[in-house]
Design an enzyme around this catalytic site. Sequence first.
Site, short mmCIF file in Angstrom:
data_model
loop_
_atom_site.label_atom_id
_atom_site.label_comp_id
_atom_site.label_asym_id
_atom_site.label_seq_id
_atom_site.Cartn_x
_atom_site.Cartn_y
_atom_site.Cartn_z
N ASP A 182 0.85 -1.18 0.00
CA ASP A 182 0.00 0.00 0.00
C ASP A 182 0.89 1.24 0.00
O ASP A 182 1.13 1.84 1.04
CB ASP A 182 -0.91 -0.01 1.24
CG ASP A 182 -1.89 1.14 1.25
OD1 ASP A 182 -2.09 1.77 0.19
OD2 ASP A 182 -2.44 1.44 2.34
N PRO A 183 1.40 1.62 -1.15
CA PRO A 183 2.41 2.69 -1.24
C PRO A 183 1.93 4.01 -0.66
O PRO A 183 0.83 4.47 -0.94
CB PRO A 183 2.68 2.81 -2.74
CG PRO A 183 2.29 1.48 -3.31
CD PRO A 183 1.11 1.04 -2.48
#
Length: 473
Positions: A182-183
């Site tokens: 989940d950047p």
Amino acid sequence: MSSCVGFSPSWTAMLTLSALPRVSGSVSAARFSVFGGGSSLALISRSCTSLDSSVRSSLRRCPCGIYTSRTKAVVEAVESKVAARGWKSAMKRAVLASDTGAEEEVGHSRPFFRARSEEELLSYIRKEVEAGRLSSDIASGLEALYYNYRNAVLQSGDPRANEIILSNMAVAFDRILLDVEDPFTFSPHHQAIREPFDYYMFGQNYIRPLIDFRRSYVGNISIFSDMEEKLQQGHNIVLMSNHQSEADPAIIALLLERTNLYIAETMVFVAGDRVITDPLCKPFSMGRNLLCVYSKKHMDDVPELIEMKRRANTRSLKEMALLLKGGSQIIWIAPSGGRDRPDPITGEWHPAPFDVSSVDNMRRLVEHSSVPGHIYPLSLLCYEVMPPPPQVEKQVGEQRTVSFHGVGLSVAPELNFNEVTSGCETPEEAKEAFTQALYNSVREQYNVLKSAIYGHQGLNASNSTISLSQPWQ
């Protein structure tokens, strides 16, 4: 592990000072609970929630905005106790990164924290690759980082080395993998994330075991106290510095946390885009106050992205103007535009030359903020802890090597542009003279630190203008 850079020279052509926004009011709050900016009472309000209400109520200013002598004495006494308490607390727990909230974070659980051996920890990385959640390239980088970190911490001789290595690398793996899934996206002005996971302390605790404090030194520690007084008065501080490693922000904070915790936690770093895109860097960068820019050294790496990078730099410049307009900011910038590199012939390390336009852009921003500003030359010697690749690389994802070593930090008295350039005949000559004066001071301080650490002179390397000390002793 944050890497920070200076302005690109192209900023001058893109945006003149007359185009800067007129600002009223305060900068909007970040969506995370953070510690940054504001008056000196920010330190007290965060660290002393349990103080007696009668003490807190005495922390009032007079109508003119200046502390009364009695109130100022109370403030200084409380801040001194807070700093001492924070230092003692940190020393009790800071060798491990696992106390930063990762295991208790709501809705987030990983097997890394259950590992009881090196083999077990690394096996989890391999399982993530097999499950398709992690690329083989990143996994290889993580394994290489583990072995480098392990060997460096073992050099320290700490009896708890194995525990430190396993704990710190487990949290590093956890944070890196979480961001891969989940950047996180950095805003032009990023404020350090302190909860629910404390990324700042994570970075501090990870780098601390790599510093040989017995062979580390700070030059002119009293000047940092003078800076804090100016920040309390609403002034802005700019540190023109050389830049040696991705660990520079943590190293600065670690060397100052005993005496100048406020500066250590509130400093804003002008940071290059690589440390907000590299998966191995991002979690460490998330714990720092950053102004995110595209480095001049990488502006032309991908031609079709040049215009996007310029627009992003313009937004960051406007954010910096907002910060300076509000006052009480301490900003670190490397006018060289990147990390120092060794001389290809001699192998000797030295500060990279400062870019004139970068220095002048920053100076003019400070002067046009309508708030008193001060510019100081700062010198860092710490490349052994985490040296950069020998040459500048275009591709993100450099191999990391780390080691256990002594480091140095020094600051010289502020330089006044008008005083330095009084004999100059043209504006261009004045810009060059001021930039060279800053750089010469950084070089002079660097040489003293080099004599102390590599020449084994220790505190005896001090001279009439640079007084070395070890404030953690």
